[in-house]
Design a protein around this motif. Structure first.
Motif, PDB file in Angstrom:
ATOM      1  N   ILE A  92       6.611   4.886  13.798  1.00  0.00           N
ATOM      2  CA  ILE A  92       5.348   4.672  13.263  1.00  0.00           C
ATOM      3  C   ILE A  92       4.245   4.983  14.538  1.00  0.00           C
TER       4      ILE A  92
ATOM      5  N   TRP B 280       7.190  -1.053   7.210  1.00  0.00           N
ATOM      6  CA  TRP B 280       6.895   0.238   6.876  1.00  0.00           C
ATOM      7  C   TRP B 280       8.175   0.967   6.352  1.00  0.00           C
TER       8      TRP B 280
ATOM      9  N   TYR C 171      -5.267  -6.510   8.087  1.00  0.00           N
ATOM     10  CA  TYR C 171      -3.998  -6.858   8.102  1.00  0.00           C
ATOM     11  C   TYR C 171      -3.535  -6.718   9.682  1.00  0.00           C
TER      12      TYR C 171
ATOM     13  N   ALA D 239       3.889  -6.132   7.726  1.00  0.00           N
ATOM     14  CA  ALA D 239       3.707  -4.731   8.327  1.00  0.00           C
ATOM     15  C   ALA D 239       5.017  -4.240   8.493  1.00  0.00           C
TER      16      ALA D 239
ATOM     17  N   TYR E 106       2.073  -5.573   3.580  1.00  0.00           N
ATOM     18  CA  TYR E 106       1.511  -6.878   4.557  1.00  0.00           C
ATOM     19  C   TYR E 106       1.577  -7.910   3.889  1.00  0.00           C
TER      20      TYR E 106
ATOM     21  N   GLN F 159       1.379   8.550   8.739  1.00  0.00           N
ATOM     22  CA  GLN F 159       2.799   8.699   8.869  1.00  0.00           C
ATOM     23  C   GLN F 159       3.420   9.726   7.943  1.00  0.00           C
TER      24      GLN F 159
ATOM     25  N   VAL G 293       3.733   0.857   2.977  1.00  0.00           N
ATOM     26  CA  VAL G 293       3.617  -0.521   4.232  1.00  0.00           C
ATOM     27  C   VAL G 293       3.464  -1.773   3.252  1.00  0.00           C
TER      28      VAL G 293
ATOM     29  N   PHE H   8       0.895  -1.295  -0.108  1.00  0.00           N
ATOM     30  CA  PHE H   8       0.189  -0.055  -0.040  1.00  0.00           C
ATOM     31  C   PHE H   8       0.767   1.155   0.004  1.00  0.00           C
TER      32      PHE H   8
ATOM     33  N   GLU I 171      10.602   1.192  14.785  1.00  0.00           N
ATOM     34  CA  GLU I 171       9.119   1.157  15.197  1.00  0.00           C
ATOM     35  C   GLU I 171       8.809   2.604  15.976  1.00  0.00           C
TER      36      GLU I 171
ATOM     37  N   PRO J 111       3.816   1.679  18.659  1.00  0.00           N
ATOM     38  CA  PRO J 111       4.398   1.317  17.325  1.00  0.00           C
ATOM     39  C   PRO J 111       3.359   0.554  16.697  1.00  0.00           C
ATOM     40  N   ASN J 112       3.358   0.423  15.457  1.00  0.00           N
ATOM     41  CA  ASN J 112       2.497  -0.058  14.656  1.00  0.00           C
ATOM     42  C   ASN J 112       1.006  -0.270  14.940  1.00  0.00           C
TER      43      ASN J 112
END
Lengths: 118, 118
Positions: free
Chosen positions: A107, A74, B69, A72, A69, A59, A67, A9, A104, B2-3
């Motif tokens: 994000i 990024w 997801y 996951a 999947y 973000q 991102v 995505f 991390e 995170p995430n």
């Protein structure tokens, strides 16, 4: 052939000219979507990988953002030259491109160092 | 933080009036996005779950389509009354709503029984 090996995505959101946050759509992400799709097809991933645009991934300070999947992963500050590397190393080879990966701590964190205090 | 615990994508693509395939945007998916977001917020998931629209997920014959997801759970033929159930049972409770789930034989398969032969 159920499901996708990878579902990619890319944010193509465009904020207005007076927005306080940046946006991926101003960072060539719409063109990048096409380039990612072409690279994935060329790599023989048609039907196994889907690349598509999304609304805002929130973000924004790391634009343009991608991102992947289900893993996951990024990516931020993605440049045109990075796209083929993402396809070949990650989508074909299964190894995320660590140098492009958002940590991390960046994000979904409003205290991320890239994010300006409001 | 995170995430995301869950990242929910709902297709809002709209095909033209002469398109040979259906499209999620004609099945109220834009309104559904807002309803899903509201239900997630009400359930206390703000910041832990992100709900957003995407371009075409290419599962058009099952419109409207939602994919969650990182667990790659696909829902099809989603109705307005199903949205709160997805939020409460899946996003809060961690249990996918099996009755709405698309079987693997329907995902990314041009021989899926829902897909008309061209």
């Amino acid at each position: 052939m159920p499901n996708y090996d990878h579902h990619v995505f890319i944010c193509t959101n465009e904020r207005g000219p007076d927005a306080s946050r940046p946006s991926c759509g101003h960072e060539k992400s719409k063109a990048f979507k096409g380039l990612l799709k072409d690279a994935a097809k060329k790599a023989g991933l048609k039907g196994r990988v889907r690349v598509q645009e999304t609304g805002c991934l929130d973000q924004c300070e790391h634009a343009p953002v991608v991102v992947v999947y289900p893993e996951a992963v990024w990516y931020g500050f993605v440049g045109k030259k990075d796209l083929v590397e993402i396809v070949e190393q990650h989508l074909v080879g299964g190894k995320p491109v660590e140098r492009l990966r958002l940590p991390e701590s960046c994000i979904n964190n409003e205290h991320c160092p890239h994010r300006e205090k409001k």
